[in-house]
Scaffold this motif. Structure first.
Motif, short mmCIF file in Angstrom:
data_model
loop_
_atom_site.label_atom_id
_atom_site.label_comp_id
_atom_site.label_asym_id
_atom_site.label_seq_id
_atom_site.Cartn_x
_atom_site.Cartn_y
_atom_site.Cartn_z
N ALA A 13 0.81 -1.22 0.00
CA ALA A 13 0.00 0.00 0.00
C ALA A 13 0.84 1.27 0.00
N THR A 28 2.29 0.32 -4.19
CA THR A 28 1.17 0.58 -5.09
C THR A 28 1.64 0.65 -6.54
N GLN A 50 0.67 -2.46 -9.70
CA GLN A 50 0.21 -2.11 -11.05
C GLN A 50 1.18 -2.58 -12.12
N CYS A 89 -0.57 -5.89 3.36
CA CYS A 89 -0.90 -4.54 3.83
C CYS A 89 -1.82 -4.70 5.04
N ASN A 124 -6.30 -1.20 3.99
CA ASN A 124 -5.80 -0.92 2.63
C ASN A 124 -6.03 -2.05 1.65
N VAL A 176 -5.36 -2.16 -2.57
CA VAL A 176 -4.37 -3.05 -3.18
C VAL A 176 -5.04 -3.99 -4.19
N LEU A 183 -5.84 -2.31 -7.50
CA LEU A 183 -4.68 -2.02 -8.34
C LEU A 183 -4.22 -3.24 -9.14
N VAL A 226 -0.55 6.51 -7.06
CA VAL A 226 -1.56 6.62 -6.01
C VAL A 226 -1.15 7.75 -5.08
N ARG A 263 -0.78 5.90 2.24
CA ARG A 263 -1.26 5.07 1.14
C ARG A 263 -0.76 5.70 -0.16
N GLY A 264 0.29 5.12 -0.70
CA GLY A 264 0.85 5.71 -1.91
C GLY A 264 1.81 6.81 -1.60
#
Length: 329
Positions: A166, A171, A175, A188, A192, A196, A199, A300, A323-324
């Protein structure tokens, strides 16, 4: 904190330590050297790597960056903005271009202005990315691209576990791995898990409830984005040719990397992405932009702070709950 053309504002590391060691400074606006672009910074990243530089970690890096404080005392590595002046030998960029990139070993990206050599890691900003999104491309996105494509040599159909899925690197990695055709799992907190999964992770593990190292699952690649595990712990859940890769270098990882390079099917690997040649990094950025424009990757974003609140941004970054990505503008 975006001043007149005569001065710039930035943040200095007064001594190695916590966020409180950061201090705002005002300095003369530099004139670009013949191959440099002077950039008005619109957004800059606040990364875990920045926090480590501020703290002087790992300690064995201090002979290279400075003993009691960094030789280049201004902080910040990743930025996005617009070119407001160029040196007389610059050919890749012109005044008015929107750009993003890396400050290099001079750091100083958390500022109102910065000079960056056109031969360094400097790219035209795609319209598909905001300045905030572009500013973080040099952190999680490029590091994870390098680790998955070049260090782990991840292949389509392989199973990868991303530890810290996360965060900024995590992140991005979820992807990128999904775009590569891998079977993606990630760890995570429960809060979250939805992010996740959205993604591209087919399995999400709550690290508070399940120890991945005690699982019966086997992975071709374990990407430890935070340095929270070790090759020793990961070894039992790697396939016979599995790779444990981590961007956080310590003596344990260094030892395991050297040892497994010589013997054994399972490997531990490390790379200092930011130390790769600029042309290598620019090529990775170009491939990432292709993913962005194909709607297969997007940074993210978590929080945006004013540049004047950089200390608070560092404090939040170090909570481990982001987060990101985090940026200042």
């Amino acid at each position: 904190m975006h001043p007149t053309a005569e001065t710039l504002t930035a943040w200095s590391i007064t001594a190695y330590g916590g966020p409180q060691t950061l201090a705002p400074v005002t300095r003369d606006l530099p004139a670009p050297a013949p191959t440099e672009c002077l950039i008005r910074v619109r957004a800059s990243a606040v990364t875990r790597a920045d926090g480590m530089i501020r703290a002087g970690l790992p300690r064995f890096a201090r002979p290279f960056i400075g003993w009691s404080r960094p030789r280049h005392d201004l902080i910040g590595t990743c930025l996005s903005g617009e070119v407001i002046a160029v040196g007389n030998r610059v050919t890749r960029f012109a005044v008015g271009d929107e750009v993003y990139g890396m400050a290099g070993m001079s750091f100083s990206a958390n500022a109102s202005h910065i000079c960056v050599d056109e031969g360094g890691v400097l790219m035209h900003k795609p319209a598909a990315l905001s300045h905030e999104e572009a500013a973080v491309m040099g952190d999680g996105a490029t590091t994870s691209f390098n680790f998955l494509h070049n260090v782990a040599e991840l292949r389509a159909g392989e199973k990868i576990l991303i530890l810290g899925a996360a965060g900024s690197l995590g992140t991005a990695a979820v992807q990128i791995a999904a775009a590569m055709g891998a079977n993606v799992s990630g760890t995570c907190s429960a809060g979250n898990a939805g992010l996740v999964a959205s993604l591209g992770a087919s399995r999400v593990i709550d690290y508070r409830l399940e120890d991945y190292a005690k699982s019966t699952e086997r992975y071709d690649v374990i990407y430890d984005t935070l340095g929270i595990s070790s090759f020793r712990e990961a070894r039992s859940v790697l396939t016979r040719t599995g790779r444990y890769v981590c961007p956080v270098l310590g003596f344990g990882l260094l030892s395991a990397s050297l040892r497994t390079a010589i013997i054994g099917g399972r490997k531990a690997r490390f790379s200092a992405t930011g130390m790769l040649k600029p042309e290598v990094q620019r090529a990775m950025h170009a491939k990432l932009v292709d993913l962005v424009e194909a709607d297969r990757f997007a940074p993210v974003m978590d929080r945006t702070y004013p540049l004047a609140e950089l200390v608070e941004a560092h404090r939040y970054m170090e909570t481990g709950r982001k987060r990101g990505n985090v940026v200042v503008v």
